[in-house]
Each structure stands twice: as structure tokens, then as C-alpha cells.
Design a protein around this motif. Sequence first.
Motif, mmCIF file in Angstrom:
data_model
loop_
_atom_site.group_PDB
_atom_site.id
_atom_site.type_symbol
_atom_site.label_atom_id
_atom_site.label_comp_id
_atom_site.label_asym_id
_atom_site.label_seq_id
_atom_site.Cartn_x
_atom_site.Cartn_y
_atom_site.Cartn_z
ATOM 1 N N ALA A 80 0.824 -1.207 0.000
ATOM 2 C CA ALA A 80 0.000 0.000 0.000
ATOM 3 C C ALA A 80 0.860 1.260 0.000
ATOM 4 O O ALA A 80 0.530 2.250 -0.666
ATOM 5 N N THR A 81 1.966 1.238 0.732
ATOM 6 C CA THR A 81 2.845 2.412 0.762
ATOM 7 C C THR A 81 3.454 2.652 -0.604
ATOM 8 O O THR A 81 3.570 3.806 -1.050
ATOM 9 N N ALA A 82 3.847 1.588 -1.287
ATOM 10 C CA ALA A 82 4.388 1.737 -2.634
ATOM 11 C C ALA A 82 3.352 2.344 -3.572
ATOM 12 O O ALA A 82 3.661 3.239 -4.376
ATOM 13 N N ALA A 83 2.099 1.883 -3.458
ATOM 14 C CA ALA A 83 1.035 2.428 -4.305
ATOM 15 C C ALA A 83 0.780 3.895 -3.978
ATOM 16 O O ALA A 83 0.572 4.718 -4.880
ATOM 17 N N ALA A 84 0.804 4.233 -2.690
ATOM 18 C CA ALA A 84 0.597 5.630 -2.295
ATOM 19 C C ALA A 84 1.696 6.521 -2.854
ATOM 20 O O ALA A 84 1.439 7.635 -3.337
ATOM 21 N N GLY A 85 2.923 6.037 -2.807
ATOM 22 C CA GLY A 85 4.020 6.808 -3.370
ATOM 23 C C GLY A 85 3.849 7.035 -4.852
ATOM 24 O O GLY A 85 4.097 8.146 -5.359
ATOM 25 N N ARG A 86 3.402 6.009 -5.560
ATOM 26 C CA ARG A 86 3.148 6.169 -6.995
ATOM 27 C C ARG A 86 2.070 7.207 -7.242
ATOM 28 O O ARG A 86 2.215 8.087 -8.114
ATOM 29 N N GLU A 91 8.944 9.245 -3.639
ATOM 30 C CA GLU A 91 9.840 8.099 -3.616
ATOM 31 C C GLU A 91 9.503 7.229 -2.414
ATOM 32 O O GLU A 91 9.161 7.740 -1.342
ATOM 33 N N THR A 92 9.577 5.920 -2.565
ATOM 34 C CA THR A 92 9.308 5.007 -1.453
ATOM 35 C C THR A 92 10.454 4.013 -1.310
ATOM 36 O O THR A 92 11.006 3.527 -2.295
ATOM 37 N N ILE A 93 10.778 3.733 -0.065
ATOM 38 C CA ILE A 93 11.802 2.750 0.267
ATOM 39 C C ILE A 93 11.191 1.765 1.251
ATOM 40 O O ILE A 93 10.632 2.165 2.285
ATOM 41 N N SER A 109 3.539 -9.884 -3.755
ATOM 42 C CA SER A 109 3.454 -8.623 -3.010
ATOM 43 C C SER A 109 4.667 -7.743 -3.269
ATOM 44 O O SER A 109 4.536 -6.545 -3.568
ATOM 45 N N LEU A 110 5.865 -8.325 -3.163
ATOM 46 C CA LEU A 110 7.082 -7.541 -3.394
ATOM 47 C C LEU A 110 7.235 -7.173 -4.860
ATOM 48 O O LEU A 110 7.766 -6.105 -5.192
ATOM 49 N N THR A 111 6.769 -8.042 -5.747
ATOM 50 C CA THR A 111 6.794 -7.710 -7.168
ATOM 51 C C THR A 111 5.966 -6.470 -7.447
ATOM 52 O O THR A 111 6.363 -5.579 -8.207
ATOM 53 N N GLN A 112 4.784 -6.391 -6.792
ATOM 54 C CA GLN A 112 3.939 -5.211 -6.975
ATOM 55 C C GLN A 112 4.595 -3.973 -6.379
ATOM 56 O O GLN A 112 4.509 -2.878 -6.950
ATOM 57 N N CYS A 113 5.249 -4.130 -5.227
ATOM 58 C CA CYS A 113 5.972 -3.000 -4.639
ATOM 59 C C CYS A 113 6.995 -2.444 -5.617
ATOM 60 O O CYS A 113 7.080 -1.225 -5.840
ATOM 61 N N ALA A 114 7.777 -3.332 -6.205
ATOM 62 C CA ALA A 114 8.798 -2.899 -7.151
ATOM 63 C C ALA A 114 8.181 -2.269 -8.388
ATOM 64 O O ALA A 114 8.677 -1.262 -8.916
ATOM 65 N N ALA A 115 7.067 -2.830 -8.851
ATOM 66 C CA ALA A 115 6.395 -2.278 -10.024
ATOM 67 C C ALA A 115 5.878 -0.878 -9.760
ATOM 68 O O ALA A 115 5.813 -0.042 -10.678
ATOM 69 N N ASP A 116 5.521 -0.591 -8.507
ATOM 70 C CA ASP A 116 5.048 0.744 -8.141
ATOM 71 C C ASP A 116 6.190 1.693 -7.797
ATOM 72 O O ASP A 116 5.944 2.816 -7.348
ATOM 73 N N GLY A 117 7.426 1.240 -7.982
ATOM 74 C CA GLY A 117 8.570 2.124 -7.826
ATOM 75 C C GLY A 117 9.265 2.071 -6.487
ATOM 76 O O GLY A 117 10.186 2.852 -6.238
ATOM 77 N N MET A 118 8.859 1.175 -5.608
ATOM 78 C CA MET A 118 9.499 1.094 -4.291
ATOM 79 C C MET A 118 10.881 0.460 -4.404
ATOM 80 O O MET A 118 11.050 -0.574 -5.053
ATOM 81 N N ARG A 119 11.864 1.086 -3.768
ATOM 82 C CA ARG A 119 13.193 0.492 -3.640
ATOM 83 C C ARG A 119 13.180 -0.439 -2.439
ATOM 84 O O ARG A 119 12.841 -0.018 -1.324
ATOM 85 N N LEU A 120 13.531 -1.688 -2.643
ATOM 86 C CA LEU A 120 13.506 -2.687 -1.586
ATOM 87 C C LEU A 120 14.902 -2.857 -0.999
ATOM 88 O O LEU A 120 15.874 -3.051 -1.733
ATOM 89 N N HIS A 121 14.984 -2.786 0.315
ATOM 90 C CA HIS A 121 16.259 -2.927 1.024
ATOM 91 C C HIS A 121 16.083 -4.040 2.050
ATOM 92 O O HIS A 121 15.325 -3.897 3.010
ATOM 93 N N PRO A 304 1.204 -7.600 -11.431
ATOM 94 C CA PRO A 304 1.520 -6.219 -11.783
ATOM 95 C C PRO A 304 1.034 -5.815 -13.165
ATOM 96 O O PRO A 304 0.601 -4.689 -13.360
ATOM 97 N N ALA A 305 1.066 -6.719 -14.104
ATOM 98 C CA ALA A 305 0.624 -6.374 -15.449
ATOM 99 C C ALA A 305 -0.837 -6.011 -15.509
ATOM 100 O O ALA A 305 -1.300 -5.307 -16.398
ATOM 101 N N ALA A 306 -1.596 -6.509 -14.524
ATOM 102 C CA ALA A 306 -3.041 -6.246 -14.509
ATOM 103 C C ALA A 306 -3.358 -4.923 -13.869
ATOM 104 O O ALA A 306 -4.489 -4.470 -13.916
ATOM 105 N N GLN A 307 -2.370 -4.299 -13.212
ATOM 106 C CA GLN A 307 -2.614 -3.031 -12.558
ATOM 107 C C GLN A 307 -2.602 -1.903 -13.586
ATOM 108 O O GLN A 307 -1.969 -1.974 -14.630
ATOM 109 N N SER A 308 -3.304 -0.823 -13.249
ATOM 110 C CA SER A 308 -3.382 0.326 -14.157
ATOM 111 C C SER A 308 -2.467 1.454 -13.709
ATOM 112 O O SER A 308 -2.754 2.613 -13.942
ATOM 113 N N SER A 309 -1.360 1.083 -13.045
ATOM 114 C CA SER A 309 -0.512 2.120 -12.467
ATOM 115 C C SER A 309 0.089 3.035 -13.529
ATOM 116 O O SER A 309 0.329 4.198 -13.281
#
Length: 312
Positions: A80-86, A91-93, A109-121, A304-309
Motif C-alpha cells: 500500500a505504501t508503494a502504491a501511495a508513493g506512486r 519516492e518510497t523505500i 506482493s514484493l513484485t507489486q511493490c517494485a512495479a510501483d517504484g518502491m526500492r527494496l532494502h 503487476p501487469a493487470a494493474q493500471s498504475s
Amino acid sequence: MSTTPPTSPRPRLPSPLQELRDDRFTRHGLTLVLKRDDLIHPDLPGNKYRKLSPNLDAAVAAGHTVLLTFGGAYSNHLRATAAAGRLLGMETIGVVRGDELAERPLNPSLTQCAADGMRLHFIDRATYRRKTDPEVLATLLRATGASHPYVIPEGGSNSLAVQGCTALGEELRGHAHTAAVACGTGGTLAGMAAGLAPDQRALGIPVLKGGFLGPEIRALQERTFGAPTANWYLDERFHFGGYARTPPELTAFANDFEDRHGLPVERVYVAKLLYALTALSEEGAFAPGTQVTAVITATEPAPPAAQSSTSR
């Protein structure tokens, strides 16, 4: 959410109520109702909208452009945080509990985070347990290169989030004798309980084992309201071995519930909640005439491909 761009969908509040006819409840004189918080927002469903909204407002008001938060590999909060950042152009980390190699390939879940631009650490579990220590947090900020981030705790559970969830309890006034919710970090239950009417009770079903959640919920309520409320309780028997554990018994229950009612059942939180309420009904835990309202807080991640981001 006042910070959401005008091109984004407006939240559906109050979220709808849906009564289900289920013989496992009706034969005991009970009414099962779903509070469909999963329908609040397509990108920030359920308690994540309620918890993130006041934090995002605070972040924007203070001039932050980076959000940094924490979660496990299956965290709905990270998603959700990744989507909010998008949506907000921030920027989201995401600081993820666990070894990166062990989490490759990324789960949905993590794939969607990355697709929404979140940097994963990724950090090891021992370090993750100390993530709130000032020295550990400072090291994380240096390692991620985060410049003046707005830090949101794991699960989004802080006083702002708890305040945001009081509206959930207020929406349930007159619509439940017992309002039940699955619990990860306890922020939703802490706020919901405070918003309920005096004659209502809140039931929390922890999805993690360990018995630590009660003191954390009381501490959240003390920080937010000055004192804990006395109208909530936990049943800690239904974690099924720990967070994101879905043994065959739980999977079979969720599949059967979906077949009975034509509704998708998210496995990490919602399946455990509904299983618990069904078991408690059969045990006679609720008096005849009780309306049990289950708060549906989460949805399964879509591919992720099904999302309309990319279109927003």
C-alpha cells in the motif's frame, strides 16, 4: 485522502456492509456481516487507507518527498505504501525483513511493490528486530541513501494511524455486537475499539504467534488517547503457525468459503479471521442473537501487469 491526486479514485467511505447467509452461524442464532474495507480504494484497500491517509497528509505538510517504511516479505503495508508513493509522486523505500537471496524471485506482493517504484532494502531478521533503535535506523538511512524521509513504522501503526482507524469503529456503531478484525501490529484494533459505541466489543485475531500483541495495543491506545479502552480482547489461537503461514487446513477453509459465498478470501489476514469466527461460532462463544461483523481489511495482490498504475 486530501493528498491524493485528483486523477486517482476517490475512497469509498463509509465502506459497505454485506450480510452473509452461512449455516455455520445461522444455526447458532448468529448473523455474520462483512465490513468491506477491502473496497475502500483499489490501490490502498482496507485498513491501509485508514492508517496511511493521516500519515501521508503529515508527510506532505512537512515537505517530505520520500517515504521509508518496514515490513515482511508478504506485507500488505509495504504494498500500500508503494502504491501511495506512486499516486503522490513520492519516492518510497521498503526495508524488508529477510535475506534478499532467499526472497528471489520476488513474491507477488514484493513484485507489486517494485512495479510501483518502491526500492527494496533487505536486512537480516536480527537487525530487523532492532529497526527502531536510533543507531540501527541511522545506519539504514545511510545504506538506503534516504534524504530526510518520512518514516512510517511497520504496519503503519502509530498514533496518527490509530486516530485514522477510529472512524472504522464509528462506522460500525449500530452495525455489530462484536466487531472482529485480523491483527498484525494492532493499530487497526486499537483505533476501531476506541470508535465503537459503549455497548459494542472488539475482537482481534492475531495472525502472528508470540503473545506480544496485547501490550502493544494498550501502548498504542495510551499514546493516542491517554489510556487503553476496556472493550477489546484477543484470541491468539488462530495464527496457524505464524505470519503468512497457510497450512492445508486453512487453504481448504478459504477455498470452501469462496465457493459458498462467491467472494475472494485473502490468505494472510482474512482467511484466519473468518476461520476463527467460524470456529468460535461452533464453540458457542457468541450468544444467540449476536451480530458478528468481520472487517475485511486486505485483498490478494493482483499481477503487476493487470494493474493500471501506468495510466495514473
